[in-house]
Structures are given as C-alpha cells and as structure tokens.
Motif scaffolding. Structure first.
Motif, mmCIF file in Angstrom:
data_model
loop_
_atom_site.group_PDB
_atom_site.id
_atom_site.type_symbol
_atom_site.label_atom_id
_atom_site.label_comp_id
_atom_site.label_asym_id
_atom_site.label_seq_id
_atom_site.Cartn_x
_atom_site.Cartn_y
_atom_site.Cartn_z
ATOM 1 N N LEU A 46 0.824 -1.205 0.000
ATOM 2 C CA LEU A 46 0.000 0.000 0.000
ATOM 3 C C LEU A 46 0.862 1.259 0.000
ATOM 4 O O LEU A 46 0.507 2.262 -0.648
ATOM 5 C CB LEU A 46 -0.926 0.002 1.218
ATOM 6 C CG LEU A 46 -2.050 -1.029 1.215
ATOM 7 C CD1 LEU A 46 -2.792 -0.990 2.547
ATOM 8 C CD2 LEU A 46 -3.021 -0.786 0.068
ATOM 9 N N ALA A 47 1.979 1.215 0.711
ATOM 10 C CA ALA A 47 2.875 2.374 0.730
ATOM 11 C C ALA A 47 3.434 2.653 -0.661
ATOM 12 O O ALA A 47 3.594 3.818 -1.058
ATOM 13 C CB ALA A 47 4.008 2.137 1.726
ATOM 14 N N GLY A 56 -3.636 4.178 1.875
ATOM 15 C CA GLY A 56 -4.281 2.886 2.069
ATOM 16 C C GLY A 56 -4.404 2.516 3.529
ATOM 17 O O GLY A 56 -3.659 3.001 4.377
ATOM 18 N N ARG A 57 -5.342 1.644 3.808
ATOM 19 C CA ARG A 57 -5.489 1.128 5.171
ATOM 20 C C ARG A 57 -5.839 -0.349 5.095
ATOM 21 O O ARG A 57 -6.498 -0.816 4.160
ATOM 22 C CB ARG A 57 -6.563 1.889 5.948
ATOM 23 C CG ARG A 57 -7.972 1.728 5.403
ATOM 24 C CD ARG A 57 -8.952 2.576 6.179
ATOM 25 N NE ARG A 57 -10.318 2.486 5.674
ATOM 26 C CZ ARG A 57 -11.220 1.630 6.129
ATOM 27 N NH1 ARG A 57 -10.911 0.802 7.116
ATOM 28 N NH2 ARG A 57 -12.443 1.615 5.627
ATOM 29 N N ALA A 186 7.282 -7.205 -8.573
ATOM 30 C CA ALA A 186 6.511 -6.862 -9.767
ATOM 31 C C ALA A 186 5.023 -6.735 -9.470
ATOM 32 O O ALA A 186 4.263 -6.173 -10.284
ATOM 33 C CB ALA A 186 6.729 -7.920 -10.852
ATOM 34 N N ALA A 187 4.568 -7.218 -8.319
ATOM 35 C CA ALA A 187 3.150 -7.110 -7.958
ATOM 36 C C ALA A 187 2.696 -5.655 -7.917
ATOM 37 O O ALA A 187 1.530 -5.359 -8.203
ATOM 38 C CB ALA A 187 2.899 -7.791 -6.621
ATOM 39 N N VAL A 188 3.613 -4.744 -7.571
ATOM 40 C CA VAL A 188 3.236 -3.325 -7.533
ATOM 41 C C VAL A 188 2.762 -2.868 -8.907
ATOM 42 O O VAL A 188 1.700 -2.254 -9.049
ATOM 43 C CB VAL A 188 4.427 -2.465 -7.061
ATOM 44 C CG1 VAL A 188 4.077 -0.980 -7.171
ATOM 45 C CG2 VAL A 188 4.817 -2.809 -5.634
ATOM 46 N N GLY A 189 3.529 -3.173 -9.940
ATOM 47 C CA GLY A 189 3.155 -2.774 -11.287
ATOM 48 C C GLY A 189 1.918 -3.482 -11.792
ATOM 49 O O GLY A 189 1.073 -2.877 -12.477
ATOM 50 N N GLU A 190 1.796 -4.762 -11.473
ATOM 51 C CA GLU A 190 0.629 -5.522 -11.940
ATOM 52 C C GLU A 190 -0.660 -4.988 -11.326
ATOM 53 O O GLU A 190 -1.674 -4.808 -12.021
ATOM 54 C CB GLU A 190 0.803 -7.002 -11.595
ATOM 55 C CG GLU A 190 1.968 -7.682 -12.284
ATOM 56 C CD GLU A 190 1.712 -7.922 -13.763
ATOM 57 O OE1 GLU A 190 0.542 -7.805 -14.195
ATOM 58 O OE2 GLU A 190 2.680 -8.231 -14.481
ATOM 59 N N ILE A 191 -0.637 -4.731 -10.029
ATOM 60 C CA ILE A 191 -1.834 -4.221 -9.356
ATOM 61 C C ILE A 191 -2.114 -2.789 -9.804
ATOM 62 O O ILE A 191 -3.272 -2.404 -10.004
ATOM 63 C CB ILE A 191 -1.677 -4.335 -7.833
ATOM 64 C CG1 ILE A 191 -1.660 -5.815 -7.423
ATOM 65 C CG2 ILE A 191 -2.807 -3.595 -7.107
ATOM 66 C CD1 ILE A 191 -1.282 -6.059 -5.986
ATOM 67 N N SER A 192 -1.062 -1.994 -10.009
ATOM 68 C CA SER A 192 -1.250 -0.644 -10.523
ATOM 69 C C SER A 192 -1.969 -0.676 -11.867
ATOM 70 O O SER A 192 -2.879 0.132 -12.122
ATOM 71 C CB SER A 192 0.107 0.061 -10.690
ATOM 72 O OG SER A 192 0.705 0.331 -9.451
#
Length: 211
Positions: A46-47, A56-57, A186-192
């Motif tokens: 979330l950060a 995010g929370r 890579a999860a950051v980019g995928e979720i973005s």
C-alpha cells in the motif's frame, strides 16, 4: 529502492489453516505469522501504491460477531482499501484462494443515492457510466454492488440504463488466484495496471456518488 518484496505464498496457506482453526488459541499461536506473511507485506504494498492511488489502510482481522450467528472470531481474508475520497477507491484482498483486486464505492447514504440516480438518469453522465461499465466488464472484471430487484420508484422500467439505476453501490473486481508475480516486487506494477483499468469507474463514482 522498494521495500516491498511480494506477498509470500505462505500467506495463502495461513488463511487455509485459519479456515480450519478459526479460534483465539490458534490465532495467538500464529499471530507472528499473520504479521510477517500478511500484514507487513500488504502495508508495504500500500505504501508503494499510495502516490498514485491515495492512502491505504488495512482492515482489522477480527470479525464483528455481535449480531452474527457465526461466532468465528477472525476474518478468513485480509482486505485493504486505498481511498481517493470517503468510501471511494481501490480494493485488494488476500485469502486462501489468492488475490482479489477491485474498486468503486460501497456506501450509499440517501443523499448519495439521489446524486447517483440523478447522474445515471441524465443522458450525458449516464451514458458515460454505461460505456465505462461495459469497458470494465469487457476487461474481465465482475461488476457488482448492492442492487434493487426492480428499477427504483419514480423511474420508467424501460429506462435505457435501468440496470444501473438498480444499483445502490457500484464496484468491480477480479479474482486472480495466485499468479507467479504476486510473490515478487513486480506485484506493484501488476496491481497498478489493474487499478488503472478501474480508474474511470472510480473517478465517475467519485464525482457523482461520493459525499
């Protein structure tokens, strides 16, 4: 350099075990695992997403059992919400089944419902939402939300956007299971990327249905 290293596969195993042992004794014995496998990785995720999608929370792991026949004390999934404004934003959830990603709004005060229905009824804003919802569905998201069984009072049953008028809340989500990238940065980019696909819907409800 990112501090997020992915959601470990053991997080899904944690929830699979919790489903079989949903009691305070088991939770206390595995509380450190919850912290390291679930809560800490999701907080880091979330950060990373906050600059683009808002603060995010993480939801509490405890269930509210005061009025429930099911007295299991813990949720069998960890939810998180990145909000652009009150009640509107982007959602993700980790459970034994894997990852769910979504967005929209779920609250529906009387004033919100009036604003939402007026915007759906108006041809310009209503057709804009219809195109957005059609695009989200075509991209593989399930369109959801609390709905009436019939068109609300005061609107023609043959209204061209009758199905949207039935909604009291409006969101969309997709179940992704356990993709290989989920355990990596890579999860950051995928979720973005997935949240970006939902941005038109989130922006619309933010303008026309939020407080």
């Amino acid at each position: 350099m990112t501090t997020f290293q992915g959601i470990p596969a053991a997080a899904f195993g944690f929830y699979a075990e919790l489903q079989e042992n949903n009691n305070r004794e088991w939770w206390q014995e595995h509380k450190d695992s919850y912290q390291s496998l679930v809560r800490d990785p999701l907080a880091s995720l979330l950060a990373e997403l906050e600059p683009r999608f808002g603060p995010g929370r993480l939801f509490r792991p405890n269930r509210d059992i005061r009025f429930s026949l099911d007295k299991s004390p813990y949720k069998t999934a960890q939810g998180a919400f990145a909000s652009v404004q009150e009640g509107v934003g982007y959602y993700l959830q980790v459970s034994a089944e894997g990852l769910l990603v979504g967005g929209g709004y779920h609250s529906h005060s009387p004033a919100q419902l009036v604003r939402y229905r007026n915007a759906v009824d108006a041809s310009g804003t209503g057709e804009s939402l219809r195109h957005i919802v059609d695009g989200v569905a075509a991209a593989g998201f399930a369109v959801e939300g609390e709905r009436l069984k019939t068109v609300p009072r005061g609107y023609d049953r043959s209204h061209p956007r009758a199905e949207l008028l039935k909604h009291k809340s409006l969101a969309a989500s997709v179940d992704l299971g356990q993709p290989a990238w989920l355990g990596t940065p890579a999860a950051v980019g995928e979720i973005s990327g997935l949240w970006d696909q939902l941005r038109p819907l989130v922006d619309w409800v933010g303008r026309h249905a939020a407080p």
